[in-house]
Design a protein around this motif. Structure first.
Motif, short mmCIF file in Angstrom:
data_model
loop_
_atom_site.label_atom_id
_atom_site.label_comp_id
_atom_site.label_asym_id
_atom_site.label_seq_id
_atom_site.Cartn_x
_atom_site.Cartn_y
_atom_site.Cartn_z
N ARG A 275 20.55 -1.01 43.90
CA ARG A 275 19.14 -0.69 44.16
C ARG A 275 18.68 0.49 43.32
O ARG A 275 17.54 0.50 42.82
CB ARG A 275 18.95 -0.40 45.66
N LYS B 145 25.88 -1.69 46.85
CA LYS B 145 24.50 -2.16 47.02
C LYS B 145 23.50 -1.04 46.76
O LYS B 145 22.44 -1.26 46.16
CB LYS B 145 24.32 -2.71 48.44
N TRP B 146 23.85 0.18 47.20
CA TRP B 146 22.96 1.31 46.94
C TRP B 146 22.85 1.59 45.44
O TRP B 146 21.76 1.87 44.93
CB TRP B 146 23.49 2.55 47.66
N ILE C 147 31.11 -1.65 49.87
CA ILE C 147 30.00 -2.61 49.73
C ILE C 147 28.66 -1.90 49.86
O ILE C 147 27.72 -2.16 49.09
CB ILE C 147 30.14 -3.74 50.76
N GLU D 280 23.98 -10.31 44.40
CA GLU D 280 22.71 -9.63 44.17
C GLU D 280 22.00 -10.16 42.93
O GLU D 280 20.78 -10.31 42.93
CB GLU D 280 22.94 -8.12 44.02
N VAL E 230 29.69 -8.59 45.36
CA VAL E 230 28.35 -8.08 45.68
C VAL E 230 27.41 -8.24 44.48
O VAL E 230 26.26 -8.67 44.62
CB VAL E 230 28.43 -6.61 46.12
#
Length: 202
Positions: free
Chosen positions: A100, A96-97, A92, A33, A29
């Motif tokens: 961010r 991702k959180w 995942i 990203e 990930v």
């Protein structure tokens, strides 16, 4: 090796499989990203598998002194399978959180730095430029006024000293002619006059 130690080793391998799956998803990930170059991916894969092998061997050494048995691979494979069946999607989403959240925090910090440091420094720089420009313009203006005020006194001084300088000038005339002082002074005066005319036009 006792049965309890075998079960302990199998549980350690199961947790190692879960950890391997978590780290692999995190690495995948993050690389997507952050948009790593494609040629980096094989290198990172090799680094991941080498690190995973070292960690698994370390856990195996602690749990059963490094003895490799069938149940070791069964526990490791079971951990990986359980991870991808039940935890992969959740991990995942969490990763991702977190990415961010970190990006938002960095953006907030940069914005605060821009508001609290960069913009005040730019404003101070512009203020200093304005003050220096105003000061230089005022200095030039006052200098021109002083020159205009001194000019009559300079002419009067020249008129008063001229009778004294004439005899001296007559005696020095042969030398001045020989050294071409008059022509040189004329050129210098022409340069000064041009500079003065340009100065007054500003």
């Amino acid at each position: 090796m006792t049965l309890s130690m075998q079960w302990l080793t199998m549980a350690a391998m199961l947790l190692s499989g879960l950890g391997m799956g978590t780290v692999f998803d995190g690495y995948r990930v993050v690389s997507n990203e952050l948009k790593f170059p494609r040629w980096w991916l094989p290198v990172l894969d090799v680094v991941y598998w080498m690190a995973a092998a070292l960690v698994v061997f370390r856990v195996l050494y602690v749990s059963n002194n490094g003895e490799v048995r069938a149940y070791v691979f069964i526990g490791l494979a079971t951990g990986v399978i359980l991870y991808y069946l039940f935890l992969s999607k959740l991990v995942i989403v969490i990763i991702k959180w977190l990415i961010r959240a970190v990006r938002n925090v960095i953006a907030l910090v940069l914005k605060c730095l821009d508001i609290l440091i960069v913009k005040p420094l730019l404003l101070l720089y512009k203020l200093i430029i304005v003050i220096l420009g105003f000061g230089s313009a005022l200095t030039i203006f006052l200098f021109k006024i002083v020159i205009q005020l001194v000019r009559p006194f300079w002419r009067l001084l020249v008129w008063m000293v001229r009778p004294i300088l004439r005899p001296i000038g007559r005696r020095l005339m042969p030398y001045l002619t020989k050294w071409q002082v008059k022509e040189k002074l004329a050129k210098l005066g022409l340069l000064i006059a041009r500079f003065w005319s340009k100065w007054l036009r500003r």
